[in-house]
Write a protein that holds these residues in place. Structure first.
Motif, PDB file in Angstrom:
ATOM      1  N   PRO A   5     -12.193 -55.381 -15.660  1.00  0.00           N
ATOM      2  CA  PRO A   5     -13.308 -56.286 -15.403  1.00  0.00           C
ATOM      3  C   PRO A   5     -12.764 -57.663 -15.017  1.00  0.00           C
ATOM      4  O   PRO A   5     -11.664 -58.033 -15.415  1.00  0.00           O
ATOM      5  N   CYS A  52     -20.919 -65.843 -12.595  1.00  0.00           N
ATOM      6  CA  CYS A  52     -21.633 -64.708 -11.994  1.00  0.00           C
ATOM      7  C   CYS A  52     -20.724 -63.474 -11.890  1.00  0.00           C
ATOM      8  O   CYS A  52     -21.208 -62.348 -11.877  1.00  0.00           O
ATOM      9  N   LEU A  53     -19.427 -63.705 -11.798  1.00  0.00           N
ATOM     10  CA  LEU A  53     -18.476 -62.621 -11.530  1.00  0.00           C
ATOM     11  C   LEU A  53     -17.921 -61.966 -12.783  1.00  0.00           C
ATOM     12  O   LEU A  53     -17.460 -60.818 -12.731  1.00  0.00           O
ATOM     13  N   LEU A  56     -17.649 -58.044 -13.747  1.00  0.00           N
ATOM     14  CA  LEU A  56     -17.774 -57.123 -12.611  1.00  0.00           C
ATOM     15  C   LEU A  56     -16.437 -56.411 -12.393  1.00  0.00           C
ATOM     16  O   LEU A  56     -15.373 -56.942 -12.703  1.00  0.00           O
ATOM     17  N   ARG A  57     -16.511 -55.213 -11.829  1.00  0.00           N
ATOM     18  CA  ARG A  57     -15.305 -54.433 -11.576  1.00  0.00           C
ATOM     19  C   ARG A  57     -15.209 -54.093 -10.094  1.00  0.00           C
ATOM     20  O   ARG A  57     -16.181 -54.230  -9.356  1.00  0.00           O
ATOM     21  N   GLU A  58     -14.036 -53.626  -9.707  1.00  0.00           N
ATOM     22  CA  GLU A  58     -13.799 -53.195  -8.331  1.00  0.00           C
ATOM     23  C   GLU A  58     -14.936 -52.285  -7.865  1.00  0.00           C
ATOM     24  O   GLU A  58     -15.363 -51.389  -8.597  1.00  0.00           O
ATOM     25  N   ALA A  60     -18.033 -53.208  -7.275  1.00  0.00           N
ATOM     26  CA  ALA A  60     -19.360 -53.750  -7.612  1.00  0.00           C
ATOM     27  C   ALA A  60     -19.897 -54.596  -6.462  1.00  0.00           C
ATOM     28  O   ALA A  60     -19.142 -55.285  -5.775  1.00  0.00           O
ATOM     29  N   GLU A  61     -21.205 -54.515  -6.256  1.00  0.00           N
ATOM     30  CA  GLU A  61     -21.887 -55.380  -5.291  1.00  0.00           C
ATOM     31  C   GLU A  61     -23.070 -55.995  -6.028  1.00  0.00           C
ATOM     32  O   GLU A  61     -23.847 -55.291  -6.646  1.00  0.00           O
ATOM     33  N   ARG A  62     -23.166 -57.323  -5.976  1.00  0.00           N
ATOM     34  CA  ARG A  62     -24.237 -58.017  -6.690  1.00  0.00           C
ATOM     35  C   ARG A  62     -24.768 -59.168  -5.843  1.00  0.00           C
ATOM     36  O   ARG A  62     -24.098 -59.650  -4.945  1.00  0.00           O
ATOM     37  N   GLU A 140     -19.103 -58.654  -3.061  1.00  0.00           N
ATOM     38  CA  GLU A 140     -18.628 -57.276  -3.046  1.00  0.00           C
ATOM     39  C   GLU A 140     -17.179 -57.347  -3.544  1.00  0.00           C
ATOM     40  O   GLU A 140     -16.321 -57.912  -2.877  1.00  0.00           O
ATOM     41  N   ILE A 141     -16.941 -56.803  -4.741  1.00  0.00           N
ATOM     42  CA  ILE A 141     -15.627 -56.896  -5.367  1.00  0.00           C
ATOM     43  C   ILE A 141     -14.711 -55.811  -4.777  1.00  0.00           C
ATOM     44  O   ILE A 141     -15.019 -54.626  -4.857  1.00  0.00           O
TER      45      ILE A 141
END
Length: 146
Positions: A5, A52-53, A56-58, A60-62, A140-141
């Protein structure tokens, strides 16, 4: 594939797009095809954008909507300067909406937006161009590394 994460100190590669409330794109790494690479906490992003990040993991799109105070701040009245139009050359004649570079004492350039021209007085705004705007931050991670 790393499943770490995002957290403080980790290296993040991501695509991002910053849109205004009307849907227009203010900035996007997708246009250049070059994702942003930074280390969380290195100052590349403000604390609010970083918040915000987190987690999040590889892959992920938010999408996050940030109010002005959480994005680029409100315009600061102290960042408006009034310059005599005689100080401009014919090549840099000011026009409302134009972005001009002003050389600072340390030699760096600071961009300012011409907001108003009244007689001999030119109003220059040195606030961030997105100050006072609600923005939509899409991410987009691509990868998260230790």
């Amino acid at each position: 594939m790393s499943r770490l994460p995002i957290e403080h100190g980790r290296e993040v590669v991501m695509h991002f797009t910053i849109k205004l409330a009307d849907g227009s794109v203010a900035d996007s790494t997708k246009m250049s095809g070059k994702p942003a690479k930074f280390r969380m906490g290195d100052g590349s992003l403000t604390e609010n954008f970083e918040a915000c990040l987190v987690g999040l993991r590889e892959g992920a799109e938010r999408e996050f909507t940030l109010e002005p105070k959480d994005a680029f701040g409100e315009p600061n009245p102290d960042n408006y300067y009034y310059v005599d139009s005689a100080k401009f050359s014919d090549e840099t004649k000011p026009e409302v909406g134009a972005i001009l570079a002003f050389t600072q004492p340390d030699g760096t350039d600071l961009p300012g937006i011409v907001r108003k021209i009244e007689g001999p007085t030119v109003t220059i705004d040195f606030n961030h161009p997105l100050a006072g705007q609600t923005v939509i931050f899409e991410v987009e991670i691509i990868s998260v590394e230790p």
